[in-house]
Structure formats: C-alpha cells, structure tokens
Design a protein around this motif. Sequence first.
Motif, PDB file in Angstrom:
ATOM      1  N   ALA A 102       0.844  -1.193   0.000  1.00  0.00           N
ATOM      2  CA  ALA A 102       0.000   0.000   0.000  1.00  0.00           C
ATOM      3  C   ALA A 102       0.875   1.236   0.000  1.00  0.00           C
ATOM      4  O   ALA A 102       1.806   1.346   0.789  1.00  0.00           O
ATOM      5  CB  ALA A 102      -0.906  -0.008   1.224  1.00  0.00           C
ATOM      6  N   LYS A 103       0.603   2.156  -0.922  1.00  0.00           N
ATOM      7  CA  LYS A 103       1.364   3.407  -0.953  1.00  0.00           C
ATOM      8  C   LYS A 103       0.650   4.497  -0.167  1.00  0.00           C
ATOM      9  O   LYS A 103       1.278   5.292   0.502  1.00  0.00           O
ATOM     10  CB  LYS A 103       1.578   3.861  -2.396  1.00  0.00           C
ATOM     11  N   THR A 104      -0.658   4.553  -0.313  1.00  0.00           N
ATOM     12  CA  THR A 104      -1.426   5.508   0.489  1.00  0.00           C
ATOM     13  C   THR A 104      -2.674   4.799   0.989  1.00  0.00           C
ATOM     14  O   THR A 104      -3.225   3.948   0.305  1.00  0.00           O
ATOM     15  CB  THR A 104      -1.911   6.737  -0.321  1.00  0.00           C
ATOM     16  N   VAL A 105      -3.072   5.185   2.158  1.00  0.00           N
ATOM     17  CA  VAL A 105      -4.305   4.651   2.716  1.00  0.00           C
ATOM     18  C   VAL A 105      -5.197   5.844   3.009  1.00  0.00           C
ATOM     19  O   VAL A 105      -4.790   6.792   3.671  1.00  0.00           O
ATOM     20  CB  VAL A 105      -4.023   3.859   4.015  1.00  0.00           C
ATOM     21  N   ASN A 106      -6.390   5.831   2.453  1.00  0.00           N
ATOM     22  CA  ASN A 106      -7.314   6.927   2.705  1.00  0.00           C
ATOM     23  C   ASN A 106      -8.397   6.483   3.667  1.00  0.00           C
ATOM     24  O   ASN A 106      -9.039   5.476   3.447  1.00  0.00           O
ATOM     25  CB  ASN A 106      -7.990   7.370   1.402  1.00  0.00           C
ATOM     26  N   THR A 107      -8.543   7.251   4.711  1.00  0.00           N
ATOM     27  CA  THR A 107      -9.603   6.941   5.652  1.00  0.00           C
ATOM     28  C   THR A 107     -10.507   8.158   5.773  1.00  0.00           C
ATOM     29  O   THR A 107     -10.054   9.236   6.131  1.00  0.00           O
ATOM     30  CB  THR A 107      -9.022   6.586   7.030  1.00  0.00           C
ATOM     31  N   THR A 108     -11.744   8.000   5.420  1.00  0.00           N
ATOM     32  CA  THR A 108     -12.702   9.090   5.534  1.00  0.00           C
ATOM     33  C   THR A 108     -13.842   8.651   6.437  1.00  0.00           C
ATOM     34  O   THR A 108     -14.426   7.593   6.232  1.00  0.00           O
ATOM     35  CB  THR A 108     -13.252   9.494   4.149  1.00  0.00           C
ATOM     36  N   ALA A 109     -14.092   9.458   7.432  1.00  0.00           N
ATOM     37  CA  ALA A 109     -15.217   9.199   8.321  1.00  0.00           C
ATOM     38  C   ALA A 109     -16.383  10.063   7.836  1.00  0.00           C
ATOM     39  O   ALA A 109     -16.180  11.203   7.415  1.00  0.00           O
ATOM     40  CB  ALA A 109     -14.841   9.549   9.748  1.00  0.00           C
ATOM     41  N   TYR A 110     -17.573   9.535   7.851  1.00  0.00           N
ATOM     42  CA  TYR A 110     -18.766  10.277   7.456  1.00  0.00           C
ATOM     43  C   TYR A 110     -19.653  10.494   8.671  1.00  0.00           C
ATOM     44  O   TYR A 110     -19.733   9.630   9.540  1.00  0.00           O
ATOM     45  CB  TYR A 110     -19.546   9.506   6.386  1.00  0.00           C
ATOM     46  N   GLY A 111     -20.278  11.639   8.729  1.00  0.00           N
ATOM     47  CA  GLY A 111     -21.144  11.899   9.866  1.00  0.00           C
ATOM     48  C   GLY A 111     -21.465  13.368   9.964  1.00  0.00           C
ATOM     49  O   GLY A 111     -21.592  14.051   8.944  1.00  0.00           O
ATOM     50  N   THR A 112     -21.575  13.869  11.183  1.00  0.00           N
ATOM     51  CA  THR A 112     -21.942  15.266  11.400  1.00  0.00           C
ATOM     52  C   THR A 112     -20.779  15.981  12.071  1.00  0.00           C
ATOM     53  O   THR A 112     -20.256  15.508  13.079  1.00  0.00           O
ATOM     54  CB  THR A 112     -23.191  15.365  12.306  1.00  0.00           C
ATOM     55  N   CYS A 113     -20.364  17.104  11.512  1.00  0.00           N
ATOM     56  CA  CYS A 113     -19.230  17.837  12.056  1.00  0.00           C
ATOM     57  C   CYS A 113     -19.635  18.627  13.302  1.00  0.00           C
ATOM     58  O   CYS A 113     -20.822  18.755  13.595  1.00  0.00           O
ATOM     59  CB  CYS A 113     -18.635  18.755  10.997  1.00  0.00           C
ATOM     60  N   GLU A 114     -18.640  19.188  13.980  1.00  0.00           N
ATOM     61  CA  GLU A 114     -18.955  19.870  15.244  1.00  0.00           C
ATOM     62  C   GLU A 114     -19.867  21.081  15.044  1.00  0.00           C
ATOM     63  O   GLU A 114     -20.737  21.355  15.857  1.00  0.00           O
ATOM     64  CB  GLU A 114     -17.683  20.248  16.010  1.00  0.00           C
ATOM     65  N   LYS A 115     -19.671  21.797  13.906  1.00  0.00           N
ATOM     66  CA  LYS A 115     -20.522  22.968  13.651  1.00  0.00           C
ATOM     67  C   LYS A 115     -21.977  22.550  13.457  1.00  0.00           C
ATOM     68  O   LYS A 115     -22.891  23.157  14.002  1.00  0.00           O
ATOM     69  CB  LYS A 115     -20.039  23.719  12.406  1.00  0.00           C
ATOM     70  N   CYS A 116     -22.175  21.503  12.658  1.00  0.00           N
ATOM     71  CA  CYS A 116     -23.543  21.054  12.393  1.00  0.00           C
ATOM     72  C   CYS A 116     -24.159  20.440  13.644  1.00  0.00           C
ATOM     73  O   CYS A 116     -25.346  20.622  13.899  1.00  0.00           O
ATOM     74  CB  CYS A 116     -23.567  20.076  11.221  1.00  0.00           C
ATOM     75  N   ASN A 117     -23.357  19.746  14.432  1.00  0.00           N
ATOM     76  CA  ASN A 117     -23.870  19.205  15.692  1.00  0.00           C
ATOM     77  C   ASN A 117     -24.322  20.314  16.631  1.00  0.00           C
ATOM     78  O   ASN A 117     -25.359  20.198  17.282  1.00  0.00           O
ATOM     79  CB  ASN A 117     -22.797  18.357  16.384  1.00  0.00           C
ATOM     80  N   ALA A 118     -23.548  21.389  16.686  1.00  0.00           N
ATOM     81  CA  ALA A 118     -23.901  22.513  17.552  1.00  0.00           C
ATOM     82  C   ALA A 118     -25.227  23.127  17.103  1.00  0.00           C
ATOM     83  O   ALA A 118     -26.066  23.506  17.919  1.00  0.00           O
ATOM     84  CB  ALA A 118     -22.790  23.560  17.541  1.00  0.00           C
ATOM     85  N   LEU A 119     -25.413  23.217  15.788  1.00  0.00           N
ATOM     86  CA  LEU A 119     -26.668  23.768  15.267  1.00  0.00           C
ATOM     87  C   LEU A 119     -27.853  22.867  15.582  1.00  0.00           C
ATOM     88  O   LEU A 119     -28.955  23.333  15.838  1.00  0.00           O
ATOM     89  CB  LEU A 119     -26.574  23.959  13.749  1.00  0.00           C
ATOM     90  N   LEU A 120     -27.593  21.552  15.561  1.00  0.00           N
ATOM     91  CA  LEU A 120     -28.672  20.607  15.867  1.00  0.00           C
ATOM     92  C   LEU A 120     -29.093  20.710  17.325  1.00  0.00           C
ATOM     93  O   LEU A 120     -30.266  20.580  17.654  1.00  0.00           O
ATOM     94  CB  LEU A 120     -28.211  19.170  15.580  1.00  0.00           C
ATOM     95  N   GLU A 121     -28.071  20.962  18.174  1.00  0.00           N
ATOM     96  CA  GLU A 121     -28.372  21.038  19.601  1.00  0.00           C
ATOM     97  C   GLU A 121     -29.043  22.343  19.984  1.00  0.00           C
ATOM     98  O   GLU A 121     -29.896  22.382  20.860  1.00  0.00           O
ATOM     99  CB  GLU A 121     -27.086  20.863  20.426  1.00  0.00           C
ATOM    100  N   ASN A 122     -28.597  23.430  19.330  1.00  0.00           N
ATOM    101  CA  ASN A 122     -29.175  24.742  19.634  1.00  0.00           C
ATOM    102  C   ASN A 122     -29.709  25.395  18.371  1.00  0.00           C
ATOM    103  O   ASN A 122     -29.108  26.310  17.847  1.00  0.00           O
ATOM    104  CB  ASN A 122     -28.119  25.677  20.255  1.00  0.00           C
ATOM    105  N   PRO A 123     -30.836  24.923  17.865  1.00  0.00           N
ATOM    106  CA  PRO A 123     -31.358  25.524  16.632  1.00  0.00           C
ATOM    107  C   PRO A 123     -31.692  26.997  16.875  1.00  0.00           C
ATOM    108  O   PRO A 123     -32.202  27.350  17.932  1.00  0.00           O
ATOM    109  CB  PRO A 123     -32.617  24.721  16.326  1.00  0.00           C
ATOM    110  N   ALA A 124     -31.382  27.823  15.904  1.00  0.00           N
ATOM    111  CA  ALA A 124     -31.599  29.264  16.056  1.00  0.00           C
ATOM    112  C   ALA A 124     -33.086  29.585  16.193  1.00  0.00           C
ATOM    113  O   ALA A 124     -33.910  28.967  15.551  1.00  0.00           O
ATOM    114  CB  ALA A 124     -30.996  30.002  14.864  1.00  0.00           C
TER     115      ALA A 124
END
Length: 144
Positions: free
Chosen positions: A122-144
């Motif tokens: 293996a020359k490169t290994v790509n690891t991508t996690a999918y989900g909700t980032c901290e900004k979007c999580n904060a918005l979900l917790e405290n909707p404007a």
Amino acid sequence: MRLDPVNILKEHDLKHTRQRVRVLEEIALDTVAISQPELEKKLGKEIDRVTLYRILNTYEDKGILHRIMDMNGTANYAICSSSCSEDHHHDEHVHFNCTTCTKIYCLEVVVPKIKMPKGFTAKTVNTTAYGTCEKCNALLENPA
Ligand SMILES: [Zn+2]
Ligand SMILES: [Zn+2]
C-alpha cells in the motif's frame, strides 16, 4: 492556520505567478478542504479552468496539496502537512466528510497502520469518516 503562499512556492522551487499565489491563498484560508467547483467559482474570473487544473496537479505532485474525494466523487483540496514532499505524501490523517454541510475536514487523527495481505504494497491509505461535524452538531443542539 495561516500559510504564506510565496514561501510555500519558494520552498518547492516553483516560480511564483499571481495565479499560483491566488490558488494557494484560497486554499490556505481555511482548515476545511475546498472543492474544485468551489475554487472554480471563486477564481473563475481570474484563472481559467485549464490553468486551475494544471496548478492543482502541480501542487499535488509537489506535495503542497492533497486531494480528497468526497462522497459525491468531487475532488477537494487541502494543504499538506509540512512533512510532505515530491512523490511522498504523509497526509495519513483521517478525513471527515460531514453529510449535512458536505465539508471535508483534515482531522489531527492518525490513520492506524493497516496490515496488508502478503504480496500487497500500500502506498497511500485513505480513511474518511462520514457523519456530522462539530458545527452542524452545535446547530442541531441549539437551533436558532
Ligand atoms: Zn457540517
Ligand atoms: Zn487532509
């Protein structure tokens, strides 16, 4: 993270042109990766697509940028860690693709060593996690 585009170009023996500096400026602005369509939108008036494409390729070859494909197969670019060099990328960190805002983050999380089966290099290994980032999580917790 504020990087000096002119210095980066100098360190990699690249002639500095206005267009090259502009591309780096846009990408270095944020710790979040920027997608190619977004770059085209921002720089379209100054740099045509072919030139932009060429600049991005050069930067990738030189170890200045690394490319991350998002969940839609769009190329995103982020500045490499300083240990990257020509033909030798060390961006073995986990990427995070937010499924809400679609942004890609370079996380300071090292990709664990993966043992390859016999006969595979293996020359490169790509690891991508999918989900909700901290900004979007904060918005979900405290909707404007
Ligand atoms: Zn998000
Ligand atoms: Zn990254």
